[in-house]
Scaffold this motif. Sequence first.
Motif, PDB file in Angstrom:
ATOM      1  N   PHE A 242      19.456   0.727 -23.914  1.00 32.35           N
ATOM      2  CA  PHE A 242      19.250   2.028 -24.542  1.00 32.35           C
ATOM      3  C   PHE A 242      19.404   3.117 -23.478  1.00 32.35           C
ATOM      4  N   PRO A 243      19.612   4.374 -23.877  1.00 32.67           N
ATOM      5  CA  PRO A 243      19.798   5.441 -22.885  1.00 32.67           C
ATOM      6  C   PRO A 243      18.576   5.602 -21.982  1.00 32.67           C
ATOM      7  N   ASP A 244      18.805   6.209 -20.822  1.00 29.39           N
ATOM      8  CA  ASP A 244      17.728   6.437 -19.868  1.00 29.39           C
ATOM      9  C   ASP A 244      16.651   7.327 -20.494  1.00 29.39           C
ATOM     10  N   GLU A 245      15.410   6.823 -20.528  1.00 30.40           N
ATOM     11  CA  GLU A 245      14.350   7.557 -21.219  1.00 30.40           C
ATOM     12  C   GLU A 245      14.050   8.900 -20.565  1.00 30.40           C
ATOM     13  N   ASN A 246      14.030   8.947 -19.238  1.00 31.22           N
ATOM     14  CA  ASN A 246      13.719  10.208 -18.569  1.00 31.22           C
ATOM     15  C   ASN A 246      14.810  11.253 -18.813  1.00 31.22           C
TER      16      ASN A 246
ATOM     17  N   HIS B  37      15.452   9.648 -28.463  1.00 28.57           N
ATOM     18  CA  HIS B  37      14.382   9.664 -27.465  1.00 28.57           C
ATOM     19  C   HIS B  37      13.202   8.807 -27.895  1.00 28.57           C
ATOM     20  N   TRP B  38      12.786   8.958 -29.159  1.00 28.06           N
ATOM     21  CA  TRP B  38      11.639   8.169 -29.602  1.00 28.06           C
ATOM     22  C   TRP B  38      11.959   6.675 -29.656  1.00 28.06           C
ATOM     23  N   TYR B  39      13.197   6.346 -29.938  1.00 27.55           N
ATOM     24  CA  TYR B  39      13.596   4.943 -29.864  1.00 27.55           C
ATOM     25  C   TYR B  39      13.461   4.436 -28.430  1.00 27.55           C
ATOM     26  N   CYS B  40      13.892   5.254 -27.457  1.00 30.14           N
ATOM     27  CA  CYS B  40      13.769   4.876 -26.047  1.00 30.14           C
ATOM     28  C   CYS B  40      12.302   4.704 -25.644  1.00 30.14           C
TER      29      CYS B  40
ATOM     30  N   LEU C 106      22.450   3.744 -35.231  1.00 27.79           N
ATOM     31  CA  LEU C 106      22.705   2.355 -35.629  1.00 27.79           C
ATOM     32  C   LEU C 106      24.092   1.902 -35.189  1.00 27.79           C
ATOM     33  N   ALA C 107      25.046   2.826 -35.179  1.00 24.98           N
ATOM     34  CA  ALA C 107      26.409   2.483 -34.759  1.00 24.98           C
ATOM     35  C   ALA C 107      26.460   2.094 -33.288  1.00 24.98           C
ATOM     36  N   ASN C 108      25.515   2.595 -32.502  1.00 35.43           N
ATOM     37  CA  ASN C 108      25.430   2.239 -31.086  1.00 35.43           C
ATOM     38  C   ASN C 108      24.618   0.964 -30.847  1.00 35.43           C
ATOM     39  N   GLY C 109      24.121   0.385 -31.909  1.00 35.22           N
ATOM     40  CA  GLY C 109      23.347  -0.841 -31.769  1.00 35.22           C
ATOM     41  C   GLY C 109      21.888  -0.613 -31.431  1.00 35.22           C
TER      42      GLY C 109
END
Length: 208
Positions: A178-182, A163-166, A11-14
């Motif tokens: 969001f971070p790269d899913e792969n 990961h599941w958020y991605c 959450l802190a990363n948005g």
Amino acid sequence: MIKAESEAKILANGWGICHWMEELPDPNWRSIDEIKDRLCVMNALLYVAFGAPIPKIGKWLKTQGKLEALTPNEILLLKRSQRTSLSVFDRNYLKQYLESVWALLWVLECIDELSVQEACANNMNDFLPKILEDEDNNKIDQLTHTRLPGEFYELLDYYYRVHWYCVDQTKLGKKTGFPDENRMAQRRKALHWVYDKELNWDKMRIAL
């Protein structure tokens, strides 16, 4: 408590939280020798992915006594490539080992951080044998420590939830924010494989 800490960092990363996710099961750790063998094999197969002569890489693995560490799928891939050139699909599959290798280097305390927002560093090869220069596997063989269970669990739990958020964002058609899913998937595969020795590398689903 770890679950709450992971969610607070997310959450802190948005980013967002998948509220349906449960806590991780109890660990069933792999031995350090298994981890080092997997790192050795993946490093060798990355050379194949980027065009190194397959006979040379195969000979190196045999000399280092690591042929038995290849998975059945990896053996089939190498045998198939002896009959025909390595397909684009096979090369791309092996290139994904980059992020898994980076994760195992963290597990083996070669690197200090495994940030979800940063790709593997350009100096990754400094920690690994340079096969085309005929280095042996000593850089990996000499490793003697892995991360402490508490530190490992905290990072895996965080990766698991990010990961599941991605995955959810990708399903919604979103491509940024969001971070790269792969990256998340390949690193998490390696981390989860270490965490549970019953998991089969070839049969692991990315979205565990």
